[in-house]
Motif scaffolding. Structure first.
Motif, PDB file in Angstrom:
ATOM      1  N   ASN A 145     -28.321  -2.722 -19.469  1.00 18.64           N
ATOM      2  CA  ASN A 145     -27.099  -2.017 -19.318  1.00 18.64           C
ATOM      3  C   ASN A 145     -27.426  -0.509 -20.062  1.00 18.64           C
ATOM      4  OD1 ASN A 145     -25.092  -3.365 -18.015  1.00 18.64           O
ATOM      5  ND2 ASN A 145     -24.250  -4.501 -19.656  1.00 18.64           N
ATOM      6  N   TRP A 146     -27.974  -0.656 -21.239  1.00 18.38           N
ATOM      7  CA  TRP A 146     -28.075   0.437 -21.961  1.00 18.38           C
ATOM      8  C   TRP A 146     -29.162   1.449 -21.295  1.00 18.38           C
ATOM      9  CZ3 TRP A 146     -33.198   0.868 -23.337  1.00 18.38           C
ATOM     10  CH2 TRP A 146     -33.894  -0.413 -23.616  1.00 18.38           C
ATOM     11  N   ILE A 165     -20.195  13.506 -20.792  1.00 20.33           N
ATOM     12  CA  ILE A 165     -21.189  12.748 -20.998  1.00 20.33           C
ATOM     13  C   ILE A 165     -21.083  12.068 -22.401  1.00 20.33           C
ATOM     14  CG2 ILE A 165     -23.111  13.742 -19.656  1.00 20.33           C
ATOM     15  CD1 ILE A 165     -23.622  15.803 -21.957  1.00 20.33           C
ATOM     16  N   GLY A 166     -20.358  11.132 -22.441  1.00 23.45           N
ATOM     17  CA  GLY A 166     -20.018  10.462 -24.064  1.00 23.45           C
ATOM     18  C   GLY A 166     -18.702  10.665 -24.642  1.00 23.45           C
ATOM     19  N   GLY A 167     -18.450   9.836 -25.656  1.00 25.64           N
ATOM     20  CA  GLY A 167     -17.193  10.070 -26.141  1.00 25.64           C
ATOM     21  C   GLY A 167     -16.202   9.586 -25.237  1.00 25.64           C
ATOM     22  N   MET A 168     -14.749   9.566 -25.619  1.00 21.78           N
ATOM     23  CA  MET A 168     -14.010   8.909 -25.073  1.00 21.78           C
ATOM     24  C   MET A 168     -12.569  10.150 -24.525  1.00 21.78           C
ATOM     25  SD  MET A 168     -11.828   5.708 -26.457  1.00 21.78           S
ATOM     26  CE  MET A 168     -10.297   5.256 -25.892  1.00 21.78           C
ATOM     27  N   THR A 265     -24.491  -0.363 -24.889  1.00 23.12           N
ATOM     28  CA  THR A 265     -23.631   0.660 -24.233  1.00 23.12           C
ATOM     29  C   THR A 265     -22.974   1.751 -24.697  1.00 23.12           C
ATOM     30  OG1 THR A 265     -23.807  -1.387 -22.497  1.00 23.12           O
ATOM     31  CG2 THR A 265     -22.882   0.882 -21.815  1.00 23.12           C
ATOM     32  N   GLU A 266     -22.084   1.068 -25.648  1.00 22.53           N
ATOM     33  CA  GLU A 266     -21.210   2.009 -26.542  1.00 22.53           C
ATOM     34  C   GLU A 266     -22.172   2.976 -27.401  1.00 22.53           C
ATOM     35  OE1 GLU A 266     -18.881  -0.177 -29.154  1.00 22.53           O
ATOM     36  OE2 GLU A 266     -17.480  -1.019 -27.539  1.00 22.53           O
ATOM     37  N   TRP A 271     -19.410   5.799 -27.010  1.00 28.00           N
ATOM     38  CA  TRP A 271     -18.236   5.232 -26.922  1.00 28.00           C
ATOM     39  C   TRP A 271     -17.503   4.736 -28.138  1.00 28.00           C
ATOM     40  CZ3 TRP A 271     -14.734   5.521 -22.981  1.00 28.00           C
ATOM     41  CH2 TRP A 271     -13.409   4.628 -23.088  1.00 28.00           C
ATOM     42  N   PRO A 272     -16.380   5.222 -28.744  1.00 26.01           N
ATOM     43  CA  PRO A 272     -15.937   4.689 -30.134  1.00 26.01           C
ATOM     44  C   PRO A 272     -15.519   3.582 -30.152  1.00 26.01           C
ATOM     45  CG  PRO A 272     -14.369   6.554 -29.079  1.00 26.01           C
ATOM     46  CD  PRO A 272     -15.494   6.168 -28.215  1.00 26.01           C
TER      47      PRO A 272
END
Lengths: 322, 375
Positions: A145-146, A165-168, A265-266, A271-272
């Motif tokens: 996944n990663w 590209i990242g974050g929420m 993956t987070e 992803w927080p």
């Protein structure tokens, strides 16, 4: 039925004791105690540390510490996170919903895509589309996944696509209208959900395919066919319903495993959630937070299994409760 | 296989195949496996990868930790086969860094360096700690450099590091599976053999380990690892951690199998002639679970490889400058380098190929041992 549910819940208690004990003893292996890392921080005056040491019983022998700690855990007090300057329960509460949101969204997408594909694959066994889909499923299972996440990031960046590209959330999230917030969140979720769901999808699709193939060989399907029902009715009303049944239990298991399996993956996609929280806790030697994370992960897995069992009991009348 | 089952099996085969020579179930499984084309192809890939890893020093032009700061993020070198339109010995051009800030290189067509085969070049290495040599499969005349798939931040050759990384990434899987399988078999064997409260207690313990998410447990355990330990010991400890997490699932299935095997006559027979309990478990019961164990172990290897690379990726597994496919990828986590130097992703493809091959191979092994198979 109710007896069974109650028994299943009671069974969780020794498991919880086991999980909490194991996490406590792993943390005992660590050099120093829970406050060692705080001693180096200027934010904590020595008097406060001494007070906390007494409060958490760190001056007591190990077994006393253990019972005190487990007593507090069952009261809902998981300790204090020095990195966040807040109780661990509060920190976890901030993050758990993000992970849950991601996990549930990925599950829903995976199921919505995988089930029809699985049905198609089974009803068109050995056709070129079946072979192609099987091939993709093998790739989907084998690609971590990663790593898939990294590949997606690379494409987004190198193609210059206008995707976060990242974050929420975007930085101006608080100022957006409700619809704007939903749109912003959706854009941020796109890649993580895509990445996570492909992993689940591949396995699920293979499973649905083989289940349906088994069902299609059953006598009642032949009967339905020979009495002249249209192929679509035979498949949708007779075969698919019975093929999906065993998959229902899978839903519960998956929810538990996706919840914890999303960790890497987070981290890669920023992803927080509680996966990335766990990493920072481990790196910062924030022991109470690490233990809290372990417990939450374990509880999610147990709840997932519980849900799987209950769903099975609910969906399959052949299950007896004794 | 114990004697009693062997006779039964053999009689069955003789009836089927007339006077053909007696074949053991193992040989039949081997035969079925050899007919499984995809599994055999996957096996060839795996063998190539492992040989690549074992003799890493010989295959690759540079050492594991050989850095060259002036060649940070050097792009993949193109190998030239033609000189003025005619075929010649392969050679490479020199690359000059034109923009050190953005790590941009330009090809210098005046500088040609021939590729030498089996030449003595570069640092000496010790193969298996005994054979000392500096002979390499291929290298270029100095001061030329060859980077088949590019270089990383410190100017280390990624191709070379892939080989050294394969050593850790692949063998962590194999050693880990060997340890966790052994623990799982013995634990499951003891638990199933004695039954009663021993069984109950042992199974509850294994359930606790299963019910904590593996990756969280891994992270927590790696937090406990002391920071300043030699890399070899760290490698061992990581294998230990992975095995600690991996054995429980296997133990539960073995225990189930042992429970039913324990009721069979040959076990009672062994008890009657006075075999000791460890002997019954090890020599009579556990061998009957072997075919399951082999299938399961093959299919579980990718899990170990993925766990190791995941841990190393986020910096809590194998540490720099030691290479593993996971920690080589951690440079790709930096998005601005990733977008400009996409060859940083190559270790990920190696992981992908390895995992894919193990799944295909494992599938083949499972089919081969499946008693319902026709051939």
């Amino acid at each position: 039925m109710y007896q069974y549910i109650i028994r299943r819940f009671l069974y969780m208690i020794p498991m919880l004791i086991g999980i909490t004990s194991l996490s406590f003893f792993i943390m005992q292996l660590a050099p120093g105690d829970f406050l060692t890392a705080m001693q180096m921080s200027p934010d904590f005056p020595p008097e406060m540390l001494a007070q906390m040491r007494a409060q958490y019983g760190l001056d007591q022998p190990v077994y006393v510490q253990y019972f005190q700690w487990i007593f507090r855990v069952f009261q809902g007090d998981l300790g204090y996170s020095f990195m966040w300057h807040a109780p661990v329960t509060w920190v976890l509460h901030q993050r758990i919903w993000n992970t849950l949101l991601l996990a549930v969204a990925a599950m829903v997408v995976a199921w919505l895509v995988a089930i029809p594909i699985g049905i198609h694959s089974a009803t068109h066994q050995y056709s070129w589309s079946d072979k192609l889909l099987t091939f993709f499923a093998f790739i989907g299972i084998s690609i971590p996944n990663w790593f898939f996440g990294l590949l997606m990031l690379y494409f987004v960046v190198s193609r210059g696509w206008n995707l976060p590209i990242g974050g929420m959330m975007s930085t101006d999230f608080q100022d957006l209208s409700l619809i704007g917030k939903a749109y912003d969140l959706g854009r941020h979720m796109l890649i993580p959900v895509l990445v996570l769901s492909t992993g689940i999808m591949a396995g699920l699709m293979r499973y649905m395919r083989s289940n349906l193939l088994d069902v299609l060989k059953q006598d009642y399907v032949t009967t339905a066919r020979s009495k002249g029902l249209r192929a679509r009715v035979v498949i949708n009303k007779h075969a698919v319903r019975n093929a999906i049944n065993p998959l229902i239990t899978l839903f519960g298991f998956q929810l538990g495993t996706v919840f914890s399996g999303a960790a890497l993956t987070e981290i890669v996609l920023n992803w927080p959630g509680i996966g990335s929280l766990m990493l920072t806790a481990v790196q910062g030697l924030d022991y109470y937070l690490v233990m809290g994370n372990l417990i939450v992960g374990g509880v999610m897995l147990i709840l997932g299994n519980l849900m799987a069992d209950l769903l099975l009991a609910w969906s399959d009348p052949r299950i007896r409760f004794d | 296989m114990t004697d009693s089952t062997r006779t039964v099996n053999n009689r069955g085969q003789e009836r089927e195949q007339g006077k053909e020579a007696v074949r053991s179930p193992w040989k039949m499984a081997g035969r079925r496996l050899r007919r499984h084309n995809l599994a055999m192809a996957a096996m060839v890939v795996l063998i190539v990868l492992h040989v690549f890893a074992i003799f890493a020093d010989f295959w690759v032009p540079y050492g594991e930790t050989e850095t060259d700061r002036r060649r940070s993020y050097h792009p993949p070198t193109r190998v030239q086969f033609f000189d003025d339109g005619s075929l010649t010995r392969p050679y490479v051009y020199g690359y000059d860094m034109v923009d050190p800030g953005r790590r941009q290189y330009e090809i210098d067509e005046d500088a040609k360096y021939e590729i030498q085969f089996f030449a003595q070049q570069g640092q000496t290495y010790e193969l298996f700690g005994i054979i000392e040599s500096n002979r390499r499969l291929f290298s270029v005349e100095s001061p030329g450099k060859i980077y088949l798939v590019g270089a990383d931040q410190y100017g280390r050759d990624i191709f070379s590091r892939l080989a050294f990384g394969a050593r850790r990434s692949l063998f962590i899987g194999l050693i880990g599976i060997a340890i966790s399988t052994t623990i799982g078999m013995i634990y499951g064997g003891v638990s199933g053999f004695f039954g009663g409260w021993v069984d109950n207690l042992m199974m509850r313990i294994s359930e606790v380990i299963i019910s904590i998410p593996a990756f969280y447990l891994l992270l927590a355990l790696s937090a406990v690892l002391p920071a300043n330990i030699p890399s070899d010991i760290r490698f061992m400890m990581i294998i230990g951690i992975l095995s600690f997490i991996g054995w429980a699932g296997m133990a539960r299935v073995i225990r189930g199998m042992v429970l039913s095997i324990r009721q069979q006559e040959f076990v009672h027979g062994a008890e009657a002639i006075g075999c000791s309990q460890p002997r019954i478990i090890l020599r009579h019961i556990l061998p009957n679970t072997l075919s399951y164990v082999i299938v399961n172990a093959t299919l579980a290897v990718p899990g170990f490889i993925l766990s190791e690379s995941g841990l190393s990726l986020i910096g809590v597994g194998i540490q720099h400058p030691q290479a593993s496919w996971g920690n080589m990828l951690s440079e790709a986590l930096n998005l601005s380098s990733l977008s400009r130097f996409p060859w940083l992703l190559i270790p990920g493809f190696m992981i992908f190929i390895t995992v894919l091959s193990y799944s295909f191979f494992g599938d083949g092994v499972r089919d081969a041992f499946d008693p319902r198979a026709s051939r």
